[in-house]
Design an enzyme around this catalytic site. Structure first.
Site, short mmCIF file in Angstrom:
data_model
loop_
_atom_site.label_atom_id
_atom_site.label_comp_id
_atom_site.label_asym_id
_atom_site.label_seq_id
_atom_site.Cartn_x
_atom_site.Cartn_y
_atom_site.Cartn_z
N LYS A 250 0.82 -1.20 0.00
CA LYS A 250 0.00 0.00 0.00
C LYS A 250 0.86 1.25 0.00
O LYS A 250 0.62 2.19 -0.77
CB LYS A 250 -0.95 -0.01 1.19
CG LYS A 250 -1.75 1.27 1.36
CD LYS A 250 -1.25 2.00 2.60
CE LYS A 250 -2.00 3.30 2.82
NZ LYS A 250 -1.59 3.95 4.07
N ASP A 269 -5.82 -0.01 0.86
CA ASP A 269 -5.83 -0.26 2.29
C ASP A 269 -7.10 -1.06 2.60
O ASP A 269 -7.84 -1.46 1.70
CB ASP A 269 -5.74 1.04 3.10
CG ASP A 269 -6.90 1.98 2.84
OD1 ASP A 269 -7.83 1.61 2.09
OD2 ASP A 269 -6.88 3.10 3.38
#
Length: 348
Positions: A250, A269
């Protein structure tokens, strides 16, 4: 000059760029978790640090107005308690900096139309959230900032970055009573006591990752080498970033998208994972956000939205962020806070 002054109050110190709201909405872009260096200093005016200088920005109809403040004399910090004065900008250079930062050469309305044609869900929310574009940030600042986003929320990340800059960064100026500092250099964060100082500032387990990545970059690629990742393919840039301390998929995708010109990067996320599953019906098994899930979600959105999928995702992320806020009155939420979901990711 007070932050509340409108552009018309001091016209010789303000410049403007043509920029309709369909191309840029400051209130949406600067408060939705792409950057953590801006604050709404008065209604409709945003003050922050960009390129080692302090700026105030505001929009009026189809114009983006800005002013840049002069550096404070480091040898005369306390001169009668006076705030910094606004500096007359070098117009060509400051125009270029802002155009580059907001990537204003990318026409947003045409992209919105293309994404809406491909995706009814995007089309449903896009009209209420125009002008959401991806920033083009300094790679070192972007990387070290996003290392701080793991299991965190926007208001807390913003406070952490402010403490980081005050402790390690060069002081630039003071506006009213507020000091502004540059983002720290790599060398400032590679000292033997850097990790301990970061822990004392409340960085927790992230302290070793911030100092460790700063050291790895300083001893390896260097700041310029990190910037040169803009010229390599997305997969290669992502691989290099994921080898740094504290950088998972991420964080790597955030840096690829917001600093390294990889418009196809889709940061995932747990919040984006939920959107993919609940709104787009992606059947991703398991109870954790695995590397495979990251890849599958990214590939799905790239197939749906095309080569600027990361930009389209930024619009939906911003829309979901705003729609999940409580009514006005909470400073946290006015600044974009949304609880842990805003930048939640498993710690490395």
């Amino acid at each position: 000059m007070k932050l509340r002054d409108a552009p018309s109050a001091c016209p010789s110190l303000w410049r403007c760029l043509p920029c309709p709201p369909a191309e840029l909405r400051l209130d949406l872009v600067l408060s939705s978790g792409q950057t953590f260096r801006w604050w709404e200093s008065s209604p409709g005016a945003w003050t922050g640090v960009l390129g080692g200088r302090v700026w105030t920005l505001r929009q009026e109809r189809d114009r983006l107005w800005y002013t840049v403040y002069g550096d404070e004399d480091d040898d005369d910090d306390d001169r009668d308690g006076r705030p910094a004065e606004a500096a007359k900008p070098d117009g060509a250079e400051t125009d270029r900096v802002l155009r580059d930062y907001f990537q204003l050469d990318v026409g947003l309305p045409a992209l919105y139309r293309a994404w809406g044609a491909a995706d009814p869900l995007f089309r449903k929310v896009a009209d209420d959230f125009p002008g959401v574009r991806v920033l083009r940030q300094d790679p070192v600042e972007c990387l070290l900032s996003f290392i701080c986003t793991s299991n965190n929320h926007i208001s807390r990340i913003t406070a952490m970055i402010e403490r980081l800059c005050r402790a390690f960064g060069r002081r630039l100026c003071r506006l009213d009573t507020r000091p502004f500092h540059a983002f720290p250099s790599l060398s400032a964060l590679t000292g033997a006591d850097a990790e301990a100082r970061l822990r004392a500032l409340g960085f927790g387990y992230r302290a070793k990752f911030v100092s460790g990545s700063a050291r790895a970059i300083a001893e390896g690629l260097g700041a310029e080498g990190l910037r040169q990742l803009r010229t390599v393919p997305y997969a290669e840039a992502r691989r290099v970033l994921c080898a740094l301390p504290g950088v998972g998929a991420k964080v790597a995708d955030c840096v690829c998208l917001m600093a390294l010109d990889k418009a196809e990067a889709v940061p995932v996320d747990t919040h984006v994972w939920r959107i993919a599953r609940q709104r787009y019906g992606m059947a991703l098994g398991g109870r954790s956000l695995t590397a495979r899930a990251h890849q599958e979600i990214g590939d799905f959105f790239r197939g749906l939205w095309g080569p600027r999928a990361g930009w389209a995702q930024a619009v939906l992320f911003c829309a979901d962020l705003r729609q999940g806020q409580q009514p006005a009155g909470s400073r946290d939420r006015a600044g974009g806070g949304r609880g842990k979901g805003s930048h939640e990711e498993e710690p490395p």
